[in-house]
Design a protein around this motif. Sequence first.
Motif, PDB file in Angstrom:
ATOM      1  N   ARG A 116       0.845  -1.196   0.000  1.00  0.00           N
ATOM      2  CA  ARG A 116       0.000   0.000   0.000  1.00  0.00           C
ATOM      3  C   ARG A 116       0.876   1.240   0.000  1.00  0.00           C
ATOM      4  NH1 ARG A 116      -4.051   1.088   5.089  1.00  0.00           N
ATOM      5  NH2 ARG A 116      -5.756   0.496   3.741  1.00  0.00           N
ATOM      6  N   ILE A 117       0.339   2.329  -0.534  1.00  0.00           N
ATOM      7  CA  ILE A 117       0.998   3.629  -0.451  1.00  0.00           C
ATOM      8  C   ILE A 117       0.068   4.577   0.293  1.00  0.00           C
ATOM      9  CG2 ILE A 117       0.173   4.344  -2.727  1.00  0.00           C
ATOM     10  CD1 ILE A 117       2.854   5.901  -3.000  1.00  0.00           C
ATOM     11  N   VAL A 118       0.655   5.428   1.131  1.00  0.00           N
ATOM     12  CA  VAL A 118      -0.120   6.386   1.920  1.00  0.00           C
ATOM     13  C   VAL A 118       0.479   7.777   1.767  1.00  0.00           C
ATOM     14  CG1 VAL A 118      -0.862   4.670   3.625  1.00  0.00           C
ATOM     15  CG2 VAL A 118       1.246   5.963   4.018  1.00  0.00           C
ATOM     16  N   MET A 119      -0.319   8.758   2.098  1.00  0.00           N
ATOM     17  CA  MET A 119       0.155  10.135   2.107  1.00  0.00           C
ATOM     18  C   MET A 119      -0.811  10.989   2.901  1.00  0.00           C
ATOM     19  SD  MET A 119      -2.156  11.710  -0.069  1.00  0.00           S
ATOM     20  CE  MET A 119      -1.245  13.188  -0.367  1.00  0.00           C
ATOM     21  N   SER A 120      -0.334  12.157   3.305  1.00  0.00           N
ATOM     22  CA  SER A 120      -1.158  13.133   4.012  1.00  0.00           C
ATOM     23  C   SER A 120      -1.309  14.367   3.138  1.00  0.00           C
ATOM     24  CB  SER A 120      -0.494  13.549   5.332  1.00  0.00           C
ATOM     25  OG  SER A 120      -0.311  12.452   6.179  1.00  0.00           O
ATOM     26  N   SER A 121      -2.460  14.986   3.211  1.00  0.00           N
ATOM     27  CA  SER A 121      -2.717  16.204   2.442  1.00  0.00           C
ATOM     28  C   SER A 121      -3.581  17.123   3.291  1.00  0.00           C
ATOM     29  CB  SER A 121      -3.430  15.846   1.135  1.00  0.00           C
ATOM     30  OG  SER A 121      -3.659  16.997   0.352  1.00  0.00           O
ATOM     31  N   ALA A 122      -3.224  18.392   3.332  1.00  0.00           N
ATOM     32  CA  ALA A 122      -4.001  19.353   4.115  1.00  0.00           C
ATOM     33  C   ALA A 122      -5.448  19.362   3.638  1.00  0.00           C
ATOM     34  CB  ALA A 122      -3.398  20.743   4.017  1.00  0.00           C
ATOM     35  N   LYS A 123      -6.355  19.519   4.567  1.00  0.00           N
ATOM     36  CA  LYS A 123      -7.782  19.412   4.225  1.00  0.00           C
ATOM     37  C   LYS A 123      -8.206  20.426   3.174  1.00  0.00           C
ATOM     38  CE  LYS A 123      -9.797  22.277   7.872  1.00  0.00           C
ATOM     39  NZ  LYS A 123     -10.725  22.304   8.984  1.00  0.00           N
ATOM     40  N   TYR A 124      -7.475  21.528   3.039  1.00  0.00           N
ATOM     41  CA  TYR A 124      -7.855  22.565   2.069  1.00  0.00           C
ATOM     42  C   TYR A 124      -7.201  22.356   0.698  1.00  0.00           C
ATOM     43  CZ  TYR A 124      -3.679  24.224   4.510  1.00  0.00           C
ATOM     44  OH  TYR A 124      -2.453  24.294   5.122  1.00  0.00           O
ATOM     45  N   MET A 125      -6.406  21.304   0.510  1.00  0.00           N
ATOM     46  CA  MET A 125      -5.763  21.031  -0.787  1.00  0.00           C
ATOM     47  C   MET A 125      -6.697  20.205  -1.676  1.00  0.00           C
ATOM     48  SD  MET A 125      -1.841  20.221   0.255  1.00  0.00           S
ATOM     49  CE  MET A 125      -0.720  21.509   0.778  1.00  0.00           C
ATOM     50  N   THR A 126      -7.846  20.756  -1.957  1.00  0.00           N
ATOM     51  CA  THR A 126      -8.899  19.996  -2.631  1.00  0.00           C
ATOM     52  C   THR A 126      -8.546  19.610  -4.064  1.00  0.00           C
ATOM     53  OG1 THR A 126     -10.013  22.067  -3.170  1.00  0.00           O
ATOM     54  CG2 THR A 126     -10.723  20.928  -1.161  1.00  0.00           C
ATOM     55  N   THR A 127      -7.763  20.428  -4.770  1.00  0.00           N
ATOM     56  CA  THR A 127      -7.353  20.063  -6.130  1.00  0.00           C
ATOM     57  C   THR A 127      -6.518  18.797  -6.091  1.00  0.00           C
ATOM     58  OG1 THR A 127      -7.400  22.365  -6.847  1.00  0.00           O
ATOM     59  CG2 THR A 127      -6.112  20.840  -8.187  1.00  0.00           C
ATOM     60  N   ALA A 128      -5.582  18.712  -5.149  1.00  0.00           N
ATOM     61  CA  ALA A 128      -4.759  17.513  -4.999  1.00  0.00           C
ATOM     62  C   ALA A 128      -5.629  16.310  -4.631  1.00  0.00           C
ATOM     63  CB  ALA A 128      -3.683  17.738  -3.945  1.00  0.00           C
ATOM     64  N   HIS A 129      -6.610  16.525  -3.762  1.00  0.00           N
ATOM     65  CA  HIS A 129      -7.479  15.416  -3.344  1.00  0.00           C
ATOM     66  C   HIS A 129      -8.169  14.798  -4.555  1.00  0.00           C
ATOM     67  CE1 HIS A 129      -7.919  17.448   0.875  1.00  0.00           C
ATOM     68  NE2 HIS A 129      -6.672  17.122   0.574  1.00  0.00           N
ATOM     69  N   ARG A 130      -8.596  15.638  -5.491  1.00  0.00           N
ATOM     70  CA  ARG A 130      -9.276  15.120  -6.683  1.00  0.00           C
ATOM     71  C   ARG A 130      -8.330  14.242  -7.510  1.00  0.00           C
ATOM     72  NH1 ARG A 130     -11.620  20.198  -6.360  1.00  0.00           N
ATOM     73  NH2 ARG A 130     -10.229  21.136  -7.899  1.00  0.00           N
ATOM     74  N   ILE A 131      -7.060  14.642  -7.626  1.00  0.00           N
ATOM     75  CA  ILE A 131      -6.084  13.825  -8.357  1.00  0.00           C
ATOM     76  C   ILE A 131      -5.948  12.465  -7.682  1.00  0.00           C
ATOM     77  CG2 ILE A 131      -3.628  13.577  -8.936  1.00  0.00           C
ATOM     78  CD1 ILE A 131      -3.554  16.682  -9.164  1.00  0.00           C
ATOM     79  N   TYR A 132      -5.767  12.484  -6.354  1.00  0.00           N
ATOM     80  CA  TYR A 132      -5.572  11.229  -5.624  1.00  0.00           C
ATOM     81  C   TYR A 132      -6.794  10.327  -5.749  1.00  0.00           C
ATOM     82  CZ  TYR A 132      -1.853  14.097  -3.652  1.00  0.00           C
ATOM     83  OH  TYR A 132      -0.778  14.923  -3.496  1.00  0.00           O
ATOM     84  N   GLU A 133      -7.975  10.905  -5.619  1.00  0.00           N
ATOM     85  CA  GLU A 133      -9.197  10.102  -5.704  1.00  0.00           C
ATOM     86  C   GLU A 133      -9.375   9.499  -7.098  1.00  0.00           C
ATOM     87  OE1 GLU A 133     -11.971  12.985  -4.188  1.00  0.00           O
ATOM     88  OE2 GLU A 133     -11.365  12.597  -2.117  1.00  0.00           O
ATOM     89  N   ARG A 134      -9.030  10.251  -8.147  1.00  0.00           N
ATOM     90  CA  ARG A 134      -9.118   9.710  -9.511  1.00  0.00           C
ATOM     91  C   ARG A 134      -8.163   8.536  -9.715  1.00  0.00           C
ATOM     92  NH1 ARG A 134      -9.893  15.272 -11.175  1.00  0.00           N
ATOM     93  NH2 ARG A 134      -7.685  15.474 -11.610  1.00  0.00           N
ATOM     94  N   LEU A 135      -7.056   8.528  -8.975  1.00  0.00           N
ATOM     95  CA  LEU A 135      -6.100   7.425  -9.056  1.00  0.00           C
ATOM     96  C   LEU A 135      -6.489   6.240  -8.173  1.00  0.00           C
ATOM     97  CD1 LEU A 135      -2.791   9.488  -9.137  1.00  0.00           C
ATOM     98  CD2 LEU A 135      -3.651   7.985 -10.946  1.00  0.00           C
ATOM     99  N   GLY A 136      -7.556   6.396  -7.388  1.00  0.00           N
ATOM    100  CA  GLY A 136      -8.045   5.292  -6.573  1.00  0.00           C
ATOM    101  C   GLY A 136      -7.714   5.382  -5.087  1.00  0.00           C
ATOM    102  N   PHE A 137      -7.053   6.457  -4.674  1.00  0.00           N
ATOM    103  CA  PHE A 137      -6.780   6.630  -3.245  1.00  0.00           C
ATOM    104  C   PHE A 137      -8.095   6.818  -2.501  1.00  0.00           C
ATOM    105  CE2 PHE A 137      -2.634   7.600  -4.890  1.00  0.00           C
ATOM    106  CZ  PHE A 137      -1.732   7.381  -3.854  1.00  0.00           C
ATOM    107  N   VAL A 138      -8.136   6.334  -1.275  1.00  0.00           N
ATOM    108  CA  VAL A 138      -9.301   6.520  -0.413  1.00  0.00           C
ATOM    109  C   VAL A 138      -8.843   7.153   0.898  1.00  0.00           C
ATOM    110  CG1 VAL A 138     -10.636   4.623  -1.417  1.00  0.00           C
ATOM    111  CG2 VAL A 138      -9.134   4.180   0.527  1.00  0.00           C
TER     112      VAL A 138
END
Length: 160
Positions: A116-138
């Motif tokens: 597995r791969i993990v990472m942290s992202s600030a709650k306000y980095m919503t553009t990055a969150h969309r990239i991660y979610e499109r790649l399958g991150f949960v």
Amino acid sequence: MSTEIRLAGPEEYDAVGELTVEAYTHDGFVRGDYAMTLRAAADRAAKAELWVAADGDGLLGTVTYCPVGSVYREIGRDDEGEFRMLGVAGRARGQGIGRALTERCIERTREQGLRRIVMSSAKYMTTAHRIYERLGFVRIPERDWAPIPGVDLYAFALDV
């Protein structure tokens, strides 16, 4: 012009540090002394893996991959890869650079035989969150955390 994803060379460390600070500052994501940490690319290269995206005109983005044992790991367990400090130059935004760097980190995790791969992202980095979610991150809310008061980080994971 094609984009190359590769480890940063020592002659690029200063530029990588400045690119990272610029990327985070552009979006208002630098708080406290974090700019010093973002600028310390040579230290990241020595204690983790400093990856860059580049084309014929120079650096487009960077990410720090934190293998097991790296002091730069924040939430990764022994069977997980981890990455952080992903930044994309202003001139390269919207060109898939963040996605390509994230995909390289996913591949590094597979190469190391981790599950597995993990990472942290600030709650306000919503553009990055969309990239991660499109790649399958949960989201893995049980591993959310705050390095300093007011900087709330969401944890994300992807089984590889």
